[in-house]
Scaffold this motif. Structure first.
Motif, short mmCIF file in Angstrom:
data_model
loop_
_atom_site.label_atom_id
_atom_site.label_comp_id
_atom_site.label_asym_id
_atom_site.label_seq_id
_atom_site.Cartn_x
_atom_site.Cartn_y
_atom_site.Cartn_z
N ALA A 156 -7.00 -3.23 1.71
CA ALA A 156 -6.38 -3.06 0.94
C ALA A 156 -5.06 -3.87 1.23
O ALA A 156 -4.65 -4.58 2.04
CB ALA A 156 -5.32 -1.97 2.02
N THR A 157 -3.71 -4.10 0.19
CA THR A 157 -2.95 -5.33 0.01
C THR A 157 -1.76 -4.36 0.29
O THR A 157 -2.04 -3.46 -0.33
CB THR A 157 -2.76 -5.43 -0.89
OG1 THR A 157 -3.13 -4.87 -2.48
CG2 THR A 157 -3.88 -6.49 -0.86
N VAL A 158 -0.70 -4.79 0.58
CA VAL A 158 0.30 -3.66 1.34
C VAL A 158 1.56 -5.32 1.25
O VAL A 158 1.29 -6.54 1.63
CB VAL A 158 0.69 -3.35 2.59
CG1 VAL A 158 -0.43 -2.39 2.93
CG2 VAL A 158 0.36 -4.76 3.56
N ALA A 159 2.72 -4.60 0.66
CA ALA A 159 3.67 -5.14 0.78
C ALA A 159 4.81 -4.66 0.86
O ALA A 159 5.09 -3.74 0.09
CB ALA A 159 3.67 -6.20 -0.44
N ARG A 160 5.88 -5.43 1.59
CA ARG A 160 6.83 -4.47 1.43
C ARG A 160 7.87 -4.03 -0.08
O ARG A 160 8.32 -5.02 -0.57
CB ARG A 160 8.03 -5.26 2.98
CG ARG A 160 9.26 -4.60 3.06
CD ARG A 160 9.20 -3.43 3.98
NE ARG A 160 10.65 -2.00 3.91
CZ ARG A 160 10.59 -1.11 4.69
NH1 ARG A 160 9.40 -0.48 5.40
NH2 ARG A 160 11.78 -0.27 4.82
N ALA A 161 8.62 -2.92 0.54
CA ALA A 161 9.41 -2.73 -1.22
C ALA A 161 10.31 -1.79 -1.31
O ALA A 161 9.83 -0.38 -1.27
CB ALA A 161 7.92 -2.04 -2.15
N GLY A 162 11.45 -1.76 -0.99
CA GLY A 162 12.65 -1.12 -0.97
C GLY A 162 12.43 -0.14 0.23
O GLY A 162 12.61 -0.89 1.89
#
Length: 206
Positions: A156-162
């Motif tokens: 899985a790819t993850v990234a901080r968002a809000g």
């Protein structure tokens, strides 16, 4: 005692004669008029072997998925693998959109259709993930990555968002894609891969 077998053989020869002889017209090259020429035997054999290899790989991938996620396999047993046929576009003489090339320019946002089996698998995996998030919401991308890996989605790819963490992954071995935001409450979408490839939309059209 061998007469029945001989009689059966005679019938087969008679049927063959009817199929190849009566009423047929042959061309100068020996083929039956009106009939398409058969594909070269080598090409036909190669295509058949490729199809068989693809089926074997798909069956093996499905078996590996089912061993890893037995609850999902049980919930979706018996679902069809047939992908629904898309309805043909209808022409209209009514008002046209402001930009008639809108659909073409946003084609990169289209995803592939899901079969009932793929949709069921996706929904089951989404329910799994939502149940885990109800107990623990990751505070950052690192925690989200660890949680998804523990659940069986290490790619899985993850990234901080809000206030949450955006994620995207392809269900191991079989699909479909799951993407959304790991927050409280979570937002999880089930969809096919994008037509341009992958589970994440391209950043821009053409």
């Amino acid at each position: 005692m061998k007469r029945p077998a001989l009689a059966a053989t005679a019938v087969l020869f008679a049927v063959g004669a009817l199929l190849t002889g009566c009423g047929s017209v042959h061309g100068s090259d020996g083929t039956t008029a009106g009939a398409s020429k058969p594909a070269p035997q080598g090409a036909s054999t190669a295509a058949s072997e490729a199809q068989q290899k693809y089926r074997q790989q798909a069956e093996q991938a499905a078996a590996e998925h089912d061993r890893a996620f037995p609850a999902v396999a049980q919930a979706c047993a018996g679902k069809s693998t047939a992908v629904p046929t898309a309805a043909a576009p209808t022409s209209s003489s009514g008002p046209q959109p402001e930009n008639p090339k809108y659909a073409e320019n946003h084609g990169y946002l289209k995803t592939t259709e899901l079969s009932p089996l793929a949709q069921c698998r996706g929904d089951a995996h989404a329910a799994r993930l939502a149940a885990e998030l109800a107990r623990q919401t990751p505070a950052d991308a690192e925690q989200a990555k660890a949680l998804l890996a523990r659940l069986g989605y290490p790619e899985a790819t993850v990234a901080r968002a809000g206030q949450g963490v955006q994620f995207s992954f392809f269900v191991p071995q079989v699909g479909p894609c799951l993407s959304g935001t790991l927050s409280n409450p979570p937002h999880i979408e089930v969809h096919g891969p994008y037509v341009e490839g992958g589970c994440e939309a391209s950043r821009g059209g053409h």
